[in-house]
Motif scaffolding. Structure first.
Motif, PDB file in Angstrom:
ATOM      1  N   GLY A  23       0.800  -1.215   0.000  1.00 19.06           N
ATOM      2  CA  GLY A  23       0.000   0.000   0.000  1.00 19.06           C
ATOM      3  C   GLY A  23       0.834   1.267   0.000  1.00 19.06           C
ATOM      4  N   ARG A  24       0.226   2.307  -0.514  1.00 19.68           N
ATOM      5  CA  ARG A  24       0.825   3.645  -0.571  1.00 19.68           C
ATOM      6  C   ARG A  24       0.058   4.535   0.390  1.00 19.68           C
ATOM      7  NH1 ARG A  24      -0.592   8.371  -3.910  1.00 19.68           N
ATOM      8  NH2 ARG A  24      -2.406   7.245  -4.668  1.00 19.68           N
ATOM      9  N   ARG A  25       0.710   4.925   1.461  1.00 23.24           N
ATOM     10  CA  ARG A  25       0.082   5.782   2.469  1.00 23.24           C
ATOM     11  C   ARG A  25       0.297   7.237   2.054  1.00 23.24           C
ATOM     12  NH1 ARG A  25       1.836   6.152   8.814  1.00 23.24           N
ATOM     13  NH2 ARG A  25       0.496   7.905   9.278  1.00 23.24           N
ATOM     14  N   PHE A  26      -0.796   8.017   2.027  1.00 25.15           N
ATOM     15  CA  PHE A  26      -0.658   9.415   1.623  1.00 25.15           C
ATOM     16  C   PHE A  26      -1.765  10.267   2.237  1.00 25.15           C
ATOM     17  CE2 PHE A  26      -3.435   7.482  -1.433  1.00 25.15           C
ATOM     18  CZ  PHE A  26      -4.308   8.469  -1.882  1.00 25.15           C
ATOM     19  N   GLN A  27      -1.496  11.559   2.301  1.00 29.46           N
ATOM     20  CA  GLN A  27      -2.468  12.514   2.818  1.00 29.46           C
ATOM     21  C   GLN A  27      -2.804  13.477   1.684  1.00 29.46           C
ATOM     22  OE1 GLN A  27      -1.420  14.438   6.488  1.00 29.46           O
ATOM     23  NE2 GLN A  27      -3.566  14.813   6.928  1.00 29.46           N
ATOM     24  N   PRO A  28      -3.934  13.232   0.997  1.00 29.92           N
ATOM     25  CA  PRO A  28      -4.300  14.100  -0.123  1.00 29.92           C
ATOM     26  C   PRO A  28      -4.740  15.479   0.352  1.00 29.92           C
ATOM     27  CG  PRO A  28      -6.030  12.501   0.317  1.00 29.92           C
ATOM     28  CD  PRO A  28      -4.900  12.180   1.237  1.00 29.92           C
ATOM     29  N   ALA A  29      -4.592  16.446  -0.510  1.00 30.11           N
ATOM     30  CA  ALA A  29      -5.074  17.794  -0.199  1.00 30.11           C
ATOM     31  C   ALA A  29      -6.596  17.767  -0.109  1.00 30.11           C
ATOM     32  CB  ALA A  29      -4.640  18.758  -1.298  1.00 30.11           C
ATOM     33  N   PRO A  30      -7.174  18.602   0.741  1.00 33.26           N
ATOM     34  CA  PRO A  30      -8.638  18.674   0.808  1.00 33.26           C
ATOM     35  C   PRO A  30      -9.217  18.952  -0.580  1.00 33.26           C
ATOM     36  CG  PRO A  30      -7.656  19.936   2.590  1.00 33.26           C
ATOM     37  CD  PRO A  30      -6.526  19.528   1.681  1.00 33.26           C
ATOM     38  N   GLY A  31     -10.212  18.180  -0.961  1.00 28.29           N
ATOM     39  CA  GLY A  31     -10.837  18.320  -2.267  1.00 28.29           C
ATOM     40  C   GLY A  31     -10.177  17.504  -3.365  1.00 28.29           C
ATOM     41  N   ALA A  32      -9.040  16.865  -3.070  1.00 28.91           N
ATOM     42  CA  ALA A  32      -8.370  16.031  -4.073  1.00 28.91           C
ATOM     43  C   ALA A  32      -9.277  14.859  -4.440  1.00 28.91           C
ATOM     44  CB  ALA A  32      -7.033  15.518  -3.544  1.00 28.91           C
ATOM     45  N   THR A  33      -9.350  14.563  -5.727  1.00 29.15           N
ATOM     46  CA  THR A  33     -10.205  13.487  -6.210  1.00 29.15           C
ATOM     47  C   THR A  33      -9.471  12.150  -6.157  1.00 29.15           C
ATOM     48  OG1 THR A  33     -11.377  15.020  -7.656  1.00 29.15           O
ATOM     49  CG2 THR A  33     -11.568  12.670  -8.185  1.00 29.15           C
ATOM     50  N   LEU A  34     -10.048  11.192  -5.443  1.00 33.97           N
ATOM     51  CA  LEU A  34      -9.515   9.831  -5.397  1.00 33.97           C
ATOM     52  C   LEU A  34     -10.140   8.991  -6.496  1.00 33.97           C
ATOM     53  CD1 LEU A  34      -9.698   9.222  -1.534  1.00 33.97           C
ATOM     54  CD2 LEU A  34      -7.716   9.946  -2.872  1.00 33.97           C
ATOM     55  N   ILE A  35     -11.440   9.168  -6.676  1.00 33.19           N
ATOM     56  CA  ILE A  35     -12.201   8.426  -7.690  1.00 33.19           C
ATOM     57  C   ILE A  35     -13.083   9.433  -8.408  1.00 33.19           C
ATOM     58  CG2 ILE A  35     -13.979   6.668  -8.078  1.00 33.19           C
ATOM     59  CD1 ILE A  35     -12.933   5.274  -5.521  1.00 33.19           C
ATOM     60  N   ARG A  36     -13.051   9.396  -9.742  1.00 31.26           N
ATOM     61  CA  ARG A  36     -13.887  10.289 -10.532  1.00 31.26           C
ATOM     62  C   ARG A  36     -14.990   9.475 -11.213  1.00 31.26           C
ATOM     63  NH1 ARG A  36     -13.144  15.174 -11.536  1.00 31.26           N
ATOM     64  NH2 ARG A  36     -10.896  15.146 -11.230  1.00 31.26           N
ATOM     65  N   GLU A  37     -16.214   9.902 -11.011  1.00 27.65           N
ATOM     66  CA  GLU A  37     -17.370   9.243 -11.627  1.00 27.65           C
ATOM     67  C   GLU A  37     -17.123   9.063 -13.119  1.00 27.65           C
ATOM     68  OE1 GLU A  37     -22.187  10.061 -12.010  1.00 27.65           O
ATOM     69  OE2 GLU A  37     -21.009  11.218 -10.576  1.00 27.65           O
ATOM     70  N   GLY A  38     -17.309   7.832 -13.608  1.00 25.15           N
ATOM     71  CA  GLY A  38     -17.167   7.536 -15.027  1.00 25.15           C
ATOM     72  C   GLY A  38     -15.757   7.246 -15.495  1.00 25.15           C
ATOM     73  N   THR A  39     -14.761   7.351 -14.606  1.00 23.64           N
ATOM     74  CA  THR A  39     -13.363   7.126 -14.971  1.00 23.64           C
ATOM     75  C   THR A  39     -12.835   5.893 -14.248  1.00 23.64           C
ATOM     76  OG1 THR A  39     -13.038   9.506 -15.221  1.00 23.64           O
ATOM     77  CG2 THR A  39     -11.058   8.169 -14.982  1.00 23.64           C
ATOM     78  N   PRO A  40     -12.188   4.966 -14.969  1.00 22.66           N
ATOM     79  CA  PRO A  40     -11.670   3.755 -14.320  1.00 22.66           C
ATOM     80  C   PRO A  40     -10.794   4.077 -13.113  1.00 22.66           C
ATOM     81  CG  PRO A  40     -11.456   3.575 -16.694  1.00 22.66           C
ATOM     82  CD  PRO A  40     -11.888   4.992 -16.405  1.00 22.66           C
ATOM     83  N   VAL A  41     -10.841   3.202 -12.119  1.00 18.16           N
ATOM     84  CA  VAL A  41     -10.109   3.381 -10.868  1.00 18.16           C
ATOM     85  C   VAL A  41      -8.841   2.535 -10.901  1.00 18.16           C
ATOM     86  CG1 VAL A  41     -10.234   3.093  -8.360  1.00 18.16           C
ATOM     87  CG2 VAL A  41     -12.265   3.728  -9.644  1.00 18.16           C
ATOM     88  N   GLY A  42      -7.720   3.129 -10.496  1.00 15.58           N
ATOM     89  CA  GLY A  42      -6.454   2.405 -10.484  1.00 15.58           C
ATOM     90  C   GLY A  42      -6.072   1.841  -9.132  1.00 15.58           C
ATOM     91  N   GLU A  43      -6.810   2.223  -8.078  1.00 14.18           N
ATOM     92  CA  GLU A  43      -6.452   1.781  -6.736  1.00 14.18           C
ATOM     93  C   GLU A  43      -7.689   1.455  -5.910  1.00 14.18           C
ATOM     94  OE1 GLU A  43      -2.768   3.947  -4.906  1.00 14.18           O
ATOM     95  OE2 GLU A  43      -3.874   5.439  -6.091  1.00 14.18           O
ATOM     96  N   LEU A  44      -7.466   0.654  -4.902  1.00 11.84           N
ATOM     97  CA  LEU A  44      -8.437   0.418  -3.845  1.00 11.84           C
ATOM     98  C   LEU A  44      -7.971   1.287  -2.687  1.00 11.84           C
ATOM     99  CD1 LEU A  44     -10.792  -1.391  -2.714  1.00 11.84           C
ATOM    100  CD2 LEU A  44      -8.983  -2.890  -1.853  1.00 11.84           C
TER     101      LEU A  44
END
Length: 181
Positions: A23-44
């Motif tokens: 796993g990759r541990r990270f702290q995204p910026a507020p509002g950062a998109t992890l999953i975008r509706e309609g776009t394939p996901v590369g991570e769980l």
């Protein structure tokens, strides 16, 4: 936190160690998109702390998910694109597991595959049951509605162990970070 308990309650200690290593541990910026509706996901994604916000086009915010929640699991089940966007809220700490690594482990390790898919099946059955109950009870599903319900007795046995595994995963990730791994 219920979702991670379903998953970690079915996995074994070796599986948890693998997640911590890969796993990759990270702290995204507020509002950062992890999953975008309609776009394939590369991570769980596992939410280690803080919250993520789930939004659906035309509806807006439908949920806030906190510590112990998992997002992106549907993309492991089928190839349909995500039906919602997931963004980090302030203070979110995330563990991302690359879908290719996860798929390779699922393919190469039948024991892990069986445990992982069983966990997803249990969780998705519970989610469908709860959604149906909420829709029936309220004449529709209200955004952010929480239904108080009981867990299946077979699941209860694994919850304590799952909670301990989640805490172990957090500790292992902290060790990796402190040692520059």
């Amino acid at each position: 936190m219920r979702k991670v308990l379903y998953i970690l309650g079915q996995l074994d200690d070796e599986d948890i160690e693998w997640l911590a290593r890969k796993g990759r541990r990270f702290q995204p910026a507020p509002g950062a998109t992890l999953i975008r509706e309609g776009t394939p996901v590369g991570e769980l994604f596992f939410v280690l702390s803080g919250e993520v916000v789930v939004c659906v086009s035309g509806i807006g915010e439908v949920a806030r998910l906190g510590r112990g929640e998992v997002v992106g699991e549907m993309s492991l089940i089928d190839s349909a694109p995500p039906s919602a966007t997931v963004e980090a809220a302030a203070g979110a700490l995330i563990l991302g597991v690359d879908k290719r690594d996860l798929q390779a482990r699922l393919n190469d390790n039948p024991g892990f595959s069986g445990r992982f898919y069983k966990a997803l099946a249990i969780f998705l059955a519970d989610r469908l049951r709860n959604t149906t109950q909420r829709m029936n009870a309220r004449g529709g599903l209200a955004a952010g509605a929480v239904m108080e319900d009981e867990l299946d007795e077979g699941i209860l046995d694994a919850l304590s162990l799952a909670g301990a595994r989640f805490e172990h995963l957090l500790a292992r990730l902290s060790d990796h970070r402190e040692h520059g791994v």
